[in-house]
Design an enzyme around this catalytic site. Sequence first.
Site, PDB file in Angstrom:
ATOM      1  N   HIS A   1     -10.864 -76.597  51.050  1.00 36.33           N
ATOM      2  CA  HIS A   1     -10.242 -75.270  51.100  1.00 36.33           C
ATOM      3  C   HIS A   1      -9.267 -75.079  52.243  1.00 36.33           C
ATOM      4  O   HIS A   1      -9.028 -73.949  52.684  1.00 36.33           O
ATOM      5  CB  HIS A   1     -11.338 -74.193  51.162  1.00 36.33           C
ATOM      6  CG  HIS A   1     -12.042 -74.016  49.866  1.00 36.33           C
ATOM      7  ND1 HIS A   1     -12.884 -72.963  49.586  1.00 36.33           N
ATOM      8  CD2 HIS A   1     -12.017 -74.768  48.732  1.00 36.33           C
ATOM      9  CE1 HIS A   1     -13.350 -73.070  48.363  1.00 36.33           C
ATOM     10  NE2 HIS A   1     -12.841 -74.163  47.824  1.00 36.33           N
TER      11      HIS A   1
ATOM     12  N   TRP B   1     -18.246 -66.413  47.214  1.00 37.02           N
ATOM     13  CA  TRP B   1     -16.861 -66.878  47.096  1.00 37.02           C
ATOM     14  C   TRP B   1     -16.192 -66.087  45.982  1.00 37.02           C
ATOM     15  O   TRP B   1     -16.754 -65.959  44.892  1.00 37.02           O
ATOM     16  CB  TRP B   1     -16.771 -68.376  46.761  1.00 37.02           C
ATOM     17  CG  TRP B   1     -15.349 -68.748  46.457  1.00 37.02           C
ATOM     18  CD1 TRP B   1     -14.323 -68.837  47.351  1.00 37.02           C
ATOM     19  CD2 TRP B   1     -14.772 -68.963  45.163  1.00 37.02           C
ATOM     20  NE1 TRP B   1     -13.145 -69.109  46.700  1.00 37.02           N
ATOM     21  CE2 TRP B   1     -13.388 -69.200  45.354  1.00 37.02           C
ATOM     22  CE3 TRP B   1     -15.281 -68.990  43.858  1.00 37.02           C
ATOM     23  CZ2 TRP B   1     -12.513 -69.455  44.301  1.00 37.02           C
ATOM     24  CZ3 TRP B   1     -14.417 -69.244  42.796  1.00 37.02           C
ATOM     25  CH2 TRP B   1     -13.046 -69.476  43.030  1.00 37.02           C
TER      26      TRP B   1
ATOM     27  N   ASP C   1      -7.473 -78.850  46.010  1.00 34.80           N
ATOM     28  CA  ASP C   1      -8.927 -78.649  45.985  1.00 34.80           C
ATOM     29  C   ASP C   1      -9.487 -79.192  44.665  1.00 34.80           C
ATOM     30  O   ASP C   1      -9.986 -78.450  43.838  1.00 34.80           O
ATOM     31  CB  ASP C   1      -9.209 -77.145  46.130  1.00 34.80           C
ATOM     32  CG  ASP C   1     -10.698 -76.826  46.127  1.00 34.80           C
ATOM     33  OD1 ASP C   1     -11.466 -77.662  46.626  1.00 34.80           O
ATOM     34  OD2 ASP C   1     -11.070 -75.746  45.631  1.00 34.80           O
TER      35      ASP C   1
ATOM     36  N   GLU D   1     -17.364 -67.634  51.964  1.00 33.27           N
ATOM     37  CA  GLU D   1     -16.565 -68.872  51.856  1.00 33.27           C
ATOM     38  C   GLU D   1     -15.075 -68.569  51.712  1.00 33.27           C
ATOM     39  O   GLU D   1     -14.647 -67.900  50.780  1.00 33.27           O
ATOM     40  CB  GLU D   1     -17.048 -69.682  50.632  1.00 33.27           C
ATOM     41  CG  GLU D   1     -16.279 -70.973  50.422  1.00 33.27           C
ATOM     42  CD  GLU D   1     -16.745 -71.735  49.173  1.00 33.27           C
ATOM     43  OE1 GLU D   1     -17.492 -71.165  48.356  1.00 33.27           O
ATOM     44  OE2 GLU D   1     -16.347 -72.906  49.027  1.00 33.27           O
TER      45      GLU D   1
ATOM     46  N   HIS E   1     -19.700 -76.892  52.316  1.00 38.99           N
ATOM     47  CA  HIS E   1     -19.490 -77.388  50.962  1.00 38.99           C
ATOM     48  C   HIS E   1     -18.782 -78.718  51.124  1.00 38.99           C
ATOM     49  O   HIS E   1     -17.557 -78.754  51.280  1.00 38.99           O
ATOM     50  CB  HIS E   1     -18.646 -76.420  50.125  1.00 38.99           C
ATOM     51  CG  HIS E   1     -19.461 -75.349  49.479  1.00 38.99           C
ATOM     52  ND1 HIS E   1     -18.943 -74.451  48.578  1.00 38.99           N
ATOM     53  CD2 HIS E   1     -20.780 -75.046  49.586  1.00 38.99           C
ATOM     54  CE1 HIS E   1     -19.905 -73.638  48.174  1.00 38.99           C
ATOM     55  NE2 HIS E   1     -21.026 -73.971  48.774  1.00 38.99           N
TER      56      HIS E   1
ATOM     57  N   ASP F   1     -20.140 -79.651  46.900  1.00 39.47           N
ATOM     58  CA  ASP F   1     -19.344 -78.882  45.942  1.00 39.47           C
ATOM     59  C   ASP F   1     -18.264 -79.769  45.333  1.00 39.47           C
ATOM     60  O   ASP F   1     -17.179 -79.909  45.891  1.00 39.47           O
ATOM     61  CB  ASP F   1     -18.715 -77.664  46.641  1.00 39.47           C
ATOM     62  CG  ASP F   1     -18.028 -76.734  45.639  1.00 39.47           C
ATOM     63  OD1 ASP F   1     -18.159 -76.971  44.423  1.00 39.47           O
ATOM     64  OD2 ASP F   1     -17.370 -75.767  46.077  1.00 39.47           O
TER      65      ASP F   1
ATOM     66  N   ASP G   1     -11.986 -81.171  44.005  1.00 33.90           N
ATOM     67  CA  ASP G   1     -13.435 -81.312  43.885  1.00 33.90           C
ATOM     68  C   ASP G   1     -13.858 -82.661  43.322  1.00 33.90           C
ATOM     69  O   ASP G   1     -14.695 -82.742  42.416  1.00 33.90           O
ATOM     70  CB  ASP G   1     -14.021 -80.157  43.071  1.00 33.90           C
ATOM     71  CG  ASP G   1     -13.910 -78.840  43.822  1.00 33.90           C
ATOM     72  OD1 ASP G   1     -14.623 -78.641  44.797  1.00 33.90           O
ATOM     73  OD2 ASP G   1     -13.055 -78.002  43.425  1.00 33.90           O
TER      74      ASP G   1
ATOM     75  N   LYS H   1     -10.886 -69.707  51.408  1.00 38.05           N
ATOM     76  CA  LYS H   1     -10.114 -70.678  50.635  1.00 38.05           C
ATOM     77  C   LYS H   1      -8.632 -70.507  50.931  1.00 38.05           C
ATOM     78  O   LYS H   1      -8.181 -69.400  51.223  1.00 38.05           O
ATOM     79  CB  LYS H   1     -10.395 -70.473  49.136  1.00 38.05           C
ATOM     80  CG  LYS H   1      -9.806 -71.540  48.264  1.00 38.05           C
ATOM     81  CD  LYS H   1     -10.452 -71.561  46.896  1.00 38.05           C
ATOM     82  CE  LYS H   1      -9.816 -72.645  46.049  1.00 38.05           C
ATOM     83  NZ  LYS H   1     -10.512 -72.869  44.795  1.00 38.05           N
TER      84      LYS H   1
ATOM     85  N   ASP I   1     -15.625 -75.138  53.168  1.00 40.43           N
ATOM     86  CA  ASP I   1     -15.516 -76.086  52.061  1.00 40.43           C
ATOM     87  C   ASP I   1     -14.426 -77.094  52.421  1.00 40.43           C
ATOM     88  O   ASP I   1     -13.303 -76.711  52.773  1.00 40.43           O
ATOM     89  CB  ASP I   1     -15.158 -75.314  50.776  1.00 40.43           C
ATOM     90  CG  ASP I   1     -15.088 -76.197  49.540  1.00 40.43           C
ATOM     91  OD1 ASP I   1     -14.426 -77.250  49.589  1.00 40.43           O
ATOM     92  OD2 ASP I   1     -15.684 -75.820  48.503  1.00 40.43           O
TER      93      ASP I   1
HETATM   94  C1  LIG Z   1     -18.427 -73.073  41.852  1.00 41.22           C
HETATM   95  C2  LIG Z   1     -18.343 -72.702  43.312  1.00 41.22           C
HETATM   96  O1  LIG Z   1     -18.729 -71.435  43.572  1.00 41.22           O
HETATM   97  C3  LIG Z   1     -16.967 -72.937  43.820  1.00 41.22           C
HETATM   98  O2  LIG Z   1     -16.729 -74.309  43.800  1.00 41.22           O
HETATM   99  C4  LIG Z   1     -16.660 -72.404  45.219  1.00 41.22           C
HETATM  100  O3  LIG Z   1     -17.639 -72.737  46.156  1.00 41.22           O
HETATM  101  C5  LIG Z   1     -15.368 -72.995  45.561  1.00 41.22           C
HETATM  102  O4  LIG Z   1     -15.329 -73.879  46.360  1.00 41.22           O
HETATM  103  C6  LIG Z   1     -14.159 -72.540  44.852  1.00 41.22           C
HETATM  104  O5  LIG Z   1     -13.073 -73.332  45.102  1.00 41.22           O
HETATM  105 MN   LIG Z   2     -16.963 -74.373  47.668  1.00 42.20          MN
END
Ligand SMILES: C[C@H](O)[C@H](O)[C@@H](O)C(=O)CO
Ligand SMILES: [Mn+2]
Length: 416
Positions: free
Chosen positions: A260, A183, A292, A224, A284, A324, A294, A226, A257
Amino acid sequence: MSNVQQTYQLAQQQFADIGVDTETALNLLDKLPISMHCWQGDDVGGFEKGAGSLTGGIQATGNYPGKARTAVELRADLDKAMSLIPGKKRLNLHASYLESEHKVERNEIKPEHFANWVDWAKQNQLGLDFNPTYFSHPLSEEATLTHANKEIRDFWIEHGKACRKISKYFGKELGTASVMNIWIPDGSKDLVVDKFAPRQRLVESLDAIISEKIDPQYHIDAVESKLFGIGVESYTVGSNEFYATYAATRGTALCLDAGHFHPTESIADKISAVMPFIQHLLLHVSRPVRWDSDHVVLLDDETQAIANEIIRNQLFDRVHIGLDFFDASINRIAAWVIGTRNMQKALLKALLEPTAQLRQLENARDFTARLALLEEQKSLPWQAVWDMYCERHNVPVGRRWLDDVRGYEKTVLSQR
Ligand SMILES: C[C@H](O)[C@H](O)[C@@H](O)C(=O)CO
Ligand SMILES: [Mn+2]
């Protein structure tokens, strides 16, 4: 007979009545590893000597006390979290979690810098997954694999290549393929005139990174996408279309993810859309709140929909489930436990579904019965089956795991 066993027997009968064998479900659940991400334990900090702050358009917000400051502390925290989570687990490491007495440049990292992680994984019978770290570095400030400056691009290509060697080492040492996810944060805050050239450079950089063939028994490449990051709101080079096409044409895995995409998009629906074209999918599982963000994974509709797709389509060996999220506002060990157990609960609930019967109804266009049974399914006693699973794996049943986390907080985390 314990309360859990008694309740389980009643539940077992109720599921048998709809043609579902709970023992088969529990056996299958045991075969589905969840790759827990190391970065929940220290707010994506890592252990590089002289590391700067977190960049790349991602953010861990909150200041809950007790975060891991060293790899030794992080492993101890993971031991605690994993002792409260039943079933098969893996650990997903970032390159920035290397261990070395001295500063090691990202393009010079080697398997030896991860030897302690491998020893620990062996002791705990865990597989390891890996990620190159393309952020939190002076040379990542403008761009990485897409940078117009060839020297900078080459530095990051070398990093990718070095990481594949480490990933292969994990796979060989542990006897289970390491999924290495690429990523990059490259993009633009504002309008871009030439969107094509950075994407062309990304193709070339990725092709260079994966040019050496590695046995998929040891290592699997993943990419990955985004939608946007903080500070790169207008353009992300590695968009969904870019990576879906890249993965399909190059034979790499694709990583989806949950955070994303546009807020109303569901990655659950994307699973069956991409699987006809790719061999491996990495997930993820995360929880975006408006962006995003998290947040810790919940047992919500989205997590359930993801689990349903994996189980209904029997994608056990082709979908790799990773987590994630990074919430620094709550106890970090609790965050791991809540998120991972929720993913497992969703998988169990999906395994307890009479899918063949539902499919028959759908094929017969009996959509009334399909909807009726799907809704009735929600109130069947899956939780009694989950409790049995926890009891058999010697992990706390129900909310009792929180007492353990509180105890650890008192004796260990509060001393940091
Ligand atoms: C820390 C990770 O590599 C990161 O979360 C990545 O996977 C991502 O989702 C970035 O937005
Ligand atoms: Mn991710």
